[in-house]
Design a protein around this motif. Structure first.
Motif, mmCIF file in Angstrom:
data_model
loop_
_atom_site.group_PDB
_atom_site.id
_atom_site.type_symbol
_atom_site.label_atom_id
_atom_site.label_comp_id
_atom_site.label_asym_id
_atom_site.label_seq_id
_atom_site.Cartn_x
_atom_site.Cartn_y
_atom_site.Cartn_z
ATOM 1 N N VAL A 68 0.763 11.754 5.866
ATOM 2 C CA VAL A 68 1.717 12.729 5.344
ATOM 3 C C VAL A 68 3.063 12.046 5.166
ATOM 4 O O VAL A 68 3.538 11.357 6.065
ATOM 5 C CB VAL A 68 1.869 13.934 6.308
ATOM 6 C CG1 VAL A 68 2.923 14.906 5.810
ATOM 7 C CG2 VAL A 68 0.542 14.632 6.501
ATOM 8 N N ARG A 69 3.686 12.249 4.021
ATOM 9 C CA ARG A 69 5.016 11.686 3.755
ATOM 10 C C ARG A 69 6.081 12.681 4.196
ATOM 11 O O ARG A 69 5.988 13.869 3.918
ATOM 12 C CB ARG A 69 5.181 11.383 2.276
ATOM 13 C CG ARG A 69 6.583 10.921 1.924
ATOM 14 C CD ARG A 69 6.542 9.731 1.017
ATOM 15 N NE ARG A 69 7.837 9.440 0.456
ATOM 16 C CZ ARG A 69 8.702 8.587 0.990
ATOM 17 N NH1 ARG A 69 8.393 7.952 2.077
ATOM 18 N NH2 ARG A 69 9.853 8.355 0.418
ATOM 19 N N ASP A 70 7.073 12.147 4.891
ATOM 20 C CA ASP A 70 8.228 12.924 5.335
ATOM 21 C C ASP A 70 9.449 12.277 4.687
ATOM 22 O O ASP A 70 9.629 11.066 4.786
ATOM 23 C CB ASP A 70 8.319 12.876 6.861
ATOM 24 C CG ASP A 70 9.440 13.720 7.425
ATOM 25 O OD1 ASP A 70 10.127 14.417 6.649
ATOM 26 O OD2 ASP A 70 9.637 13.681 8.653
ATOM 27 N N ILE A 139 -3.439 10.315 18.082
ATOM 28 C CA ILE A 139 -2.604 9.120 17.993
ATOM 29 C C ILE A 139 -1.767 9.347 16.755
ATOM 30 O O ILE A 139 -2.301 9.629 15.682
ATOM 31 C CB ILE A 139 -3.443 7.843 17.799
ATOM 32 C CG1 ILE A 139 -4.383 7.627 18.966
ATOM 33 C CG2 ILE A 139 -2.536 6.635 17.608
ATOM 34 C CD1 ILE A 139 -5.323 6.469 18.751
ATOM 35 N N ILE A 140 -0.453 9.257 16.901
ATOM 36 C CA ILE A 140 0.442 9.525 15.774
ATOM 37 C C ILE A 140 1.339 8.321 15.561
ATOM 38 O O ILE A 140 1.953 7.822 16.503
ATOM 39 C CB ILE A 140 1.291 10.783 16.021
ATOM 40 C CG1 ILE A 140 0.399 11.978 16.377
ATOM 41 C CG2 ILE A 140 2.144 11.096 14.796
ATOM 42 C CD1 ILE A 140 1.142 13.217 16.799
ATOM 43 N N GLN A 145 8.761 3.992 5.299
ATOM 44 C CA GLN A 145 8.259 3.841 3.933
ATOM 45 C C GLN A 145 9.410 4.102 2.973
ATOM 46 O O GLN A 145 9.724 5.245 2.654
ATOM 47 C CB GLN A 145 7.101 4.805 3.667
ATOM 48 C CG GLN A 145 6.496 4.635 2.296
ATOM 49 C CD GLN A 145 5.467 5.693 1.990
ATOM 50 O OE1 GLN A 145 5.515 6.800 2.517
ATOM 51 N NE2 GLN A 145 4.537 5.366 1.121
ATOM 52 N N GLY A 146 10.048 3.020 2.535
ATOM 53 C CA GLY A 146 11.201 3.155 1.651
ATOM 54 C C GLY A 146 12.307 3.928 2.347
ATOM 55 O O GLY A 146 12.720 3.603 3.451
ATOM 56 N N LEU A 150 6.256 7.710 6.715
ATOM 57 C CA LEU A 150 4.854 8.057 6.547
ATOM 58 C C LEU A 150 4.285 8.362 7.932
ATOM 59 O O LEU A 150 4.354 7.530 8.830
ATOM 60 C CB LEU A 150 4.075 6.909 5.892
ATOM 61 C CG LEU A 150 2.608 7.195 5.595
ATOM 62 C CD1 LEU A 150 2.480 8.283 4.530
ATOM 63 C CD2 LEU A 150 1.913 5.929 5.121
ATOM 64 N N GLU A 151 3.751 9.567 8.096
ATOM 65 C CA GLU A 151 3.109 9.940 9.352
ATOM 66 C C GLU A 151 1.612 9.703 9.207
ATOM 67 O O GLU A 151 0.984 10.184 8.266
ATOM 68 C CB GLU A 151 3.344 11.407 9.676
ATOM 69 C CG GLU A 151 2.599 11.843 10.929
ATOM 70 C CD GLU A 151 2.525 13.343 11.112
ATOM 71 O OE1 GLU A 151 1.602 13.782 11.810
ATOM 72 O OE2 GLU A 151 3.371 14.072 10.564
#
Length: 178
Positions: A68-70, A139-140, A145-146, A150-151
């Protein structure tokens, strides 16, 4: 007769090499090579960019890996107590809690700085307790990422050492794209 056996042996060899070729999954800003005998791609429901399920015999049933992108940035991790990422290291648990709505994260230990696919970030191992007090494990990873984060989250009803090993092997095929 010998020619027939030779042909059969070559076909078997070619078939085993073709089956061992890794699959490539590309998403927003990253690519991942994975063995489709170990991982099965699932339909990714938003906001997930990519979802995989471990299908290896050693993996726990019901485990799912999501990316998932944050848009919030992640400060560069530091390895010293007062390094550039010390503040981020202290707040990673809070950040991950905000990405886990309607559940409570219970850290199994401190987060660790990691480097994966040419980028750095943090990794933590957690028990996740939902509103009904049912527990799962995860596990996280939070990876820079730029200008965002990125999760990467591997969740399982019961996290085993085989799950952790499968995730580490999978992440060797992870690569950020510019």
């Amino acid at each position: 007769m010998a020619r027939r056996w030779l042909t059969l042996a070559l076909l078997c060899l070619w078939g085993s090499m073709a089956a061992a070729a890794p699959r490539l999954a590309q998403s927003e800003g990253f690519s991942l090579r994975f063995d489709d005998n170990q991982w099965a791609r699932q339909t990714a429901a938003p906001p997930s960019l990519l979802t995989l399920r471990c299908i290896a015999p050693d993996c726990s049933p019901g485990n799912v890996l999501t990316f998932v992108r944050d848009e919030r940035p992640l400060i560069a991790p530091g390895f010293a107590p007062f390094g550039p990422g010390a503040g981020t290291g202290a707040s990673v648990d809070l950040r991950l809690q905000s990405l886990t709505p309607a559940s409570r994260l219970l850290a199994r230990g401190p987060v660790e700085p990691v480097t994966v696919g040419g980028t750095d970030g943090y990794r933590g191992v957690y028990d996740i307790e939902d509103r009904a007090l049912a527990k799962t494990a995860a596990i996280i990873l939070l990876l820079r990422q730029g200008h965002g984060t990125l999760e990467v989250r591997l969740g399982a009803p019961k996290l085993s050492k085989a799950d952790i090993a499968a995730l580490e092997a999978l992440l060797s095929g992870f690569e950020l794209q510019n």
